[in-house]
Write a protein that holds these residues in place. Structure first.
Motif, PDB file in Angstrom:
ATOM      1  N   GLY A  79     -23.126 -46.886 -15.524  1.00  0.00           N
ATOM      2  CA  GLY A  79     -22.596 -46.060 -14.443  1.00  0.00           C
ATOM      3  C   GLY A  79     -23.684 -45.235 -13.752  1.00  0.00           C
ATOM      4  O   GLY A  79     -24.637 -44.780 -14.383  1.00  0.00           O
ATOM      5  N   THR A  80     -23.520 -45.088 -12.429  1.00  0.00           N
ATOM      6  CA  THR A  80     -24.464 -44.234 -11.703  1.00  0.00           C
ATOM      7  C   THR A  80     -23.696 -43.252 -10.836  1.00  0.00           C
ATOM      8  O   THR A  80     -22.565 -43.527 -10.405  1.00  0.00           O
ATOM      9  N   ILE A  81     -24.314 -42.119 -10.572  1.00  0.00           N
ATOM     10  CA  ILE A  81     -23.703 -41.119  -9.708  1.00  0.00           C
ATOM     11  C   ILE A  81     -24.801 -40.527  -8.836  1.00  0.00           C
ATOM     12  O   ILE A  81     -25.892 -40.227  -9.318  1.00  0.00           O
ATOM     13  N   MET A  82     -24.526 -40.439  -7.520  1.00  0.00           N
ATOM     14  CA  MET A  82     -25.512 -39.901  -6.588  1.00  0.00           C
ATOM     15  C   MET A  82     -24.817 -38.918  -5.671  1.00  0.00           C
ATOM     16  O   MET A  82     -23.655 -39.108  -5.299  1.00  0.00           O
ATOM     17  N   GLU A  83     -25.557 -37.887  -5.310  1.00  0.00           N
ATOM     18  CA  GLU A  83     -25.024 -36.930  -4.351  1.00  0.00           C
ATOM     19  C   GLU A  83     -25.595 -37.277  -2.988  1.00  0.00           C
ATOM     20  O   GLU A  83     -26.779 -37.557  -2.852  1.00  0.00           O
ATOM     21  N   TYR A  84     -24.743 -37.332  -1.979  1.00  0.00           N
ATOM     22  CA  TYR A  84     -25.238 -37.597  -0.637  1.00  0.00           C
ATOM     23  C   TYR A  84     -24.454 -36.761   0.353  1.00  0.00           C
ATOM     24  O   TYR A  84     -23.277 -37.021   0.609  1.00  0.00           O
ATOM     25  N   ASN A  85     -25.084 -35.737   0.857  1.00  0.00           N
ATOM     26  CA  ASN A  85     -24.510 -34.967   1.962  1.00  0.00           C
ATOM     27  C   ASN A  85     -23.065 -34.537   1.698  1.00  0.00           C
ATOM     28  O   ASN A  85     -22.181 -34.766   2.516  1.00  0.00           O
TER      29      ASN A  85
END
Lengths: 384, 118
Positions: free
Chosen positions: A338-344
């Motif tokens: 699993g991956t999690i990214m914050e974008y704007n």
């Protein structure tokens, strides 16, 4: 004395059948008795010992055939015991899920599921606008059916059958994806040794059966597909600006203004001021002292303690909160997929559907906790 | 089974054959196998590898029950019909008979197509 070939046959057969010790002993005794009786009769007819052994042995066929025949019997036996649909309330489901959760390998993940379940009625309704998939009616119906409570009594049932009957019981189609079969992940010999629950959501049974085998399931086009754990990942985008804004960015917000007004009136200088100091460079202190202050009287968030404080979160700490509290071993940082990214102001998450569902529920809870808190604060000054 | 030409028919009636042999009294596997062979005039040769799973299935369906006997010095498992098994056997025997009558009547015309003299 029995011959080595026959003993080898028995060894292979009983190994393939995975019987309980008593059953195994009885089967051995019965087959040995037949073998001996047949051999003795052939010897009495005047056959040579070699011929007698050969013919007596051939009476049993080969090990694969014999164990296959016995396996069919076992399947039939357990088919009758398998499952019965029962109905129940969501609360009952939650209570049971809690019990089940204790047996799940990821104990730190399970309680969250249970708590979330307990607070979300009905569970499927939790599939909110956050969900990125088109949310076809078929999929929603399948999800709803998987929440049905069923009775499970499985013992020495091949995994494939166990899965099939979960599907049959709640009337959903379950497809084992080709890649799973190609990898031999559901061989006939993979037997569910024992699984017994009086009432349990069908979904939890599937999870229990699949998780320990590194399998997972995903719902697509109204069909449950069994896939390898990593293959079921799906992408979801969660708008979280509303949760992520810092307090000082919400000065125009009436609720936050109320918080600022009210905090000193609590008479708890440290705790009160901490709640409003998120924007003043004391994030660490606010995080620690703010939580108990916010927690008072906030029942829905109580189980998540500090995490229920929606105010000082940035998207970064929200991502952190999620990876630490939801299925932590499934994230890439811990060797998972699993991956999690914050974008704007958006969280972009690639995870198994089950984990995505947990994230949706966690976000829902955070929003609910925030709403309660703001409501309380808005009403606060006027009543004081 | 010995013959391959009629093995499909036999598969469908093995339960009935085994139950009917057990109707004559309790038997252990080997004895049952031998009696079935004799009773069928050597036509039905039920292999151990087929018979024991079948017996276990019939037992799980509660048409038969088993007990262990150790008095002879050799541990031996005996099977006997239950009441339910006896009822099922009787019922299926009737059904089978009427089915066989029907088939026999139909096939008689094939084997002996010439009208009998009046």
């Amino acid at each position: 004395m029995t011959e080595p070939d026959f003993e080898e046959l028995l060894r292979v057969v009983t190994q393939r059948l995975r019987l309980k010790e008593k059953e195994r002993r009885e089967l051995l005794d019965e087959l040995r008795d037949h073998y001996e009786a047949r051999k003795d009769a052939l010897l009495a007819e005047g056959l040579s010992p070699e011929d007698a052994v050969r013919i007596a042995l051939s009476d049993f066929g080969d090990a694969v055939e014999l164990s296959g025949n016995f396996n069919q019997v076992t399947r039939l036996q357990h088919r009758r015991l398998l499952m019965r649909i029962t109905t129940g309330t969501t609360i009952a489901a939650a209570a049971l899920l809690l019990a089940v959760a204790a047996f799940l390998p990821q104990s730190h993940n399970a309680p969250l599921t249970a708590i979330v379940q307990a607070q979300t009625t009905p569970p499927v309704a939790a599939k909110s606008a956050d969900a990125s998939d088109p949310g076809t009616d078929g999929n929603a119906e399948v999800e709803r059916r998987l929440e049905r409570l069923i009775e499970v009594r499985l013992e020495n049932v091949p995994l494939q059958d166990a899965v099939k009957y979960v599907g049959a019981t709640v009337e959903v189609d379950i497809l084992v994806s080709k890649s799973v079969i190609d990898n031999g992940w559901i061989p006939d010999e993979d037997v569910v040794l024992k699984l017994e629950y009086r009432e349990i959501p069908a979904r939890a049974v599937l999870e229990l059966l699949l998780e320990e085998r590194d399998l997972s399931f995903t719902i697509r086009d109204g069909v449950v597909r069994i896939v390898g754990a990593g293959q079921s990942n799906e992408l979801a985008v969660y708008p979280v600006q509303d949760l992520a804004l810092r307090v000082d960015a919400q000065h125009q917000d009436g609720g936050v203004a109320a918080l600022r007004d009210r905090a000193p009136k609590q008479g708890n200088l440290r705790g009160g001021s901490a709640g409003t100091m998120a924007g003043s460079g004391m994030a660490g202190a606010s995080g620690m002292a703010g939580a108990p202050g916010m927690g008072t009287g906030s029942a829905p968030g109580a189980s998540l303690a500090g995490t229920a404080n929606p105010l000082p979160l940035s998207t970064h700490s929200l991502a952190e909160l999620i990876t630490q509290t939801v299925a932590s071993e499934t994230w890439s940082t811990n060797g998972g997929s699993g991956t999690i990214m914050e974008y704007n102001g958006l969280l972009v998450v690639n995870q198994q559907p089950k984990v995505q569902a947990q994230i949706r529920k966690l976000l829902q809870m955070l929003r609910a906790a925030k709403a309660v808190e703001l409501q309380k604060l808005q009403g606060g000054p006027s009543s004081a | 089974m010995k013959s391959s030409s009629n093995s499909d028919w036999m598969k469908g009636s093995l339960d009935l054959m085994v139950l009917s042999v057990l109707a004559g009294g309790s038997k252990y596997g080997y004895l049952l196998q031998q009696e079935l062979q004799q009773a069928s005039g050597g036509l039905v040769e039920l292999q151990a590898g087929t018979m024991y799973p079948l017996l276990h299935r019939l037992e799980s369906e509660e048409w038969i029950r088993s007990r262990w006997d150790e008095t002879t010095g050799r541990r031996r498992k005996w099977y006997e019909l239950t009441d339910a098994g006896r009822n099922r056997l009787t019922q299926q025997a009737r059904e089978w008979q009427s089915y066989a009558d029907c088939i026999r009547a139909l096939l008689a015309r094939v084997i002996d197509p010439v009208p009998r003299p009046a």
